[in-house]
Write an enzyme that holds these catalytic residues in place. Structure first.
Site, PDB file in Angstrom:
ATOM      1  N   GLY A 132       6.303  48.187  67.477  1.00 27.77           N
ATOM      2  CA  GLY A 132       5.652  48.070  68.784  1.00 27.77           C
ATOM      3  C   GLY A 132       5.263  46.672  69.198  1.00 27.77           C
ATOM      4  N   SER A 133       5.937  45.644  68.662  1.00 26.06           N
ATOM      5  CA  SER A 133       5.540  44.285  69.066  1.00 26.06           C
ATOM      6  C   SER A 133       5.901  43.998  70.526  1.00 26.06           C
ATOM      7  CB  SER A 133       6.161  43.225  68.139  1.00 26.06           C
ATOM      8  OG  SER A 133       7.536  43.094  68.363  1.00 26.06           O
ATOM      9  N   ASN A 134       7.012  44.557  70.996  1.00 28.94           N
ATOM     10  CA  ASN A 134       7.330  44.379  72.423  1.00 28.94           C
ATOM     11  C   ASN A 134       6.317  45.104  73.303  1.00 28.94           C
ATOM     12  OD1 ASN A 134       9.848  42.808  73.167  1.00 28.94           O
ATOM     13  ND2 ASN A 134      10.564  43.988  71.405  1.00 28.94           N
ATOM     14  N   ARG A 185      19.444  67.406  70.320  1.00 29.12           N
ATOM     15  CA  ARG A 185      19.053  66.311  71.220  1.00 29.12           C
ATOM     16  C   ARG A 185      18.585  66.815  72.578  1.00 29.12           C
ATOM     17  NH1 ARG A 185      20.240  61.454  69.095  1.00 29.12           N
ATOM     18  NH2 ARG A 185      22.022  61.295  67.725  1.00 29.12           N
ATOM     19  N   HIS A 242      17.157  44.873  74.397  1.00 34.22           N
ATOM     20  CA  HIS A 242      18.162  44.928  73.331  1.00 34.22           C
ATOM     21  C   HIS A 242      18.274  43.553  72.679  1.00 34.22           C
ATOM     22  CE1 HIS A 242      21.642  46.392  71.161  1.00 34.22           C
ATOM     23  NE2 HIS A 242      22.231  45.241  71.439  1.00 34.22           N
ATOM     24  N   ASP A 245      23.716  50.637  75.874  1.00 36.69           N
ATOM     25  CA  ASP A 245      23.454  49.190  76.004  1.00 36.69           C
ATOM     26  C   ASP A 245      24.389  48.520  77.011  1.00 36.69           C
ATOM     27  OD1 ASP A 245      21.469  49.411  74.047  1.00 36.69           O
ATOM     28  OD2 ASP A 245      22.881  49.032  72.427  1.00 36.69           O
ATOM     29  N   GLU A 249      12.152  37.914  73.208  1.00 39.50           N
ATOM     30  CA  GLU A 249      12.001  39.274  73.755  1.00 39.50           C
ATOM     31  C   GLU A 249      10.616  39.422  74.378  1.00 39.50           C
ATOM     32  OE1 GLU A 249      13.082  42.592  71.230  1.00 39.50           O
ATOM     33  OE2 GLU A 249      14.494  41.371  70.115  1.00 39.50           O
TER      34      GLU A 249
HETATM   35  C1  GRF Z   1      13.338  44.903  69.096  1.00 33.47           C
HETATM   36  O1  GRF Z   1      14.146  43.929  68.508  1.00 33.47           O
HETATM   37  C2  GRF Z   1      14.056  45.516  70.272  1.00 33.47           C
HETATM   38  O2  GRF Z   1      14.875  44.627  70.952  1.00 33.47           O
HETATM   39  C3  GRF Z   1      14.898  46.577  69.609  1.00 33.47           C
HETATM   40  O3  GRF Z   1      14.101  47.096  68.591  1.00 33.47           O
HETATM   41  C4  GRF Z   1      13.146  46.112  68.186  1.00 33.47           C
HETATM   42  C5  GRF Z   1      11.804  46.739  68.353  1.00 33.47           C
HETATM   43  O4  GRF Z   1      10.770  45.911  67.869  1.00 33.47           O
HETATM   44  N1  GRF Z   1      15.361  47.550  70.572  1.00 33.47           N
HETATM   45  P1  GRF Z   1       9.261  46.215  68.255  1.00 33.47           P
HETATM   46  O5  GRF Z   1       8.997  47.656  67.865  1.00 33.47           O
HETATM   47  O6  GRF Z   1       9.105  45.990  69.720  1.00 33.47           O
HETATM   48  O7  GRF Z   1       8.451  45.263  67.442  1.00 33.47           O
END
Ligand code: GRF
Length: 212
Positions: free
Chosen positions: A12-14, A61, A105, A141, A170
């Site tokens: 969850g860093s993003n 799914r 991505h 993607d 990102e």
């Molecule tokens: C990131 O590199 C994102 O681009 C990819 O998965 C990773 C997730 O990282 N889709 P985080 O959970 O946001 O830290």
């Protein structure tokens, strides 16, 4: 004010970068397909509503995606944001959120769609790598690109060092993309292309390795 729902699967860093970005929209909820996703704790600590829809609870799914859609729709978001959401989505789910679901991505698409992007970039010996924020379409993607960041691949890079360099970018481009979309400065036009209300285009050249 527009509302967004963020989908995560683990770290969850993003998502955290989005929570910290003071976006011009309301983060209505963070939803995960894994109850143990670290990002859920980060969201809860900030008072954001969270929900878990575990893919393990569903036979296929289609039924998972239906339950996920129900959870998302209960928050009535304008935009669904995939921030490290590691599930392949059914065509029906993608169609339901057509034009209002974006993904980040870790590669310069259309290169290296799919998984293990950093390993594959190193294997190929590319000198420039990066990340992409794009609208989600049925082909994996492959949707319209909103913003990309490029980084150099350096001698001695490992998947970990390269991934860290890309992740740093990102965290910069994802909030920007959402700021544009929620603020109405970028949108998807009738032809499915990214449109902008800005004429000028800024940016810098990255040459890697650098010129002498
Ligand atoms: C990131 O590199 C994102 O681009 C990819 O998965 C990773 C997730 O990282 N889709 P985080 O959970 O946001 O830290």
């Amino acid at each position: 004010m527009k509302k967004i729902v963020i989908l995560i699967s683990s770290r969850g860093s993003n998502m955290q970068a989005l929570l910290e970005a003071k976006l011009p929209c309301r983060i209505a909820a963070v939803i995960s397909n894994r109850a143990d996703a670290q990002g859920l704790e980060i969201a809860r600590a900030r008072g954001i509503s969270t929900a878990v829809v575990s893919h393990r609870d569903f036979a296929d799914r289609e039924s998972f995606d239906a339950a996920l859609a129900e959870a998302i729709d209960s928050f009535q978001p304008d935009l669904v944001v995939l921030a490290g959401f590691m599930r392949i989505l059914t065509d029906g789910f993608v169609e339901r959120y057509a034009g209002r679901m974006i993904n980040i991505h870790p590669s310069l698409l259309p290169a290296y769609a799919g998984v293990n992007t950093h390993e594959r970039a190193l294997q190929d010996g590319v000198k420039i790598h990066g990340c992409t924020v794009h609208f989600v379409t049925a082909k994996l993607d492959n949707g319209p690109i909103i913003i990309q960041a490029a980084v150099p691949v350096l001698p001695g890079d490992t998947p970990d060092t390269l991934s860290a360099r890309v992740l740093h970018e990102e965290h910069r481009i994802f909030p920007q993309a959402i700021r544009w979309l929620c603020g109405g400065q970028r949108w998807l036009d009738a032809q499915g292309r990214i449109a902008s209300n800005r004429i000028e285009q800024v940016g810098t050249t990255l040459i890697s390795p650098g010129l002498d």
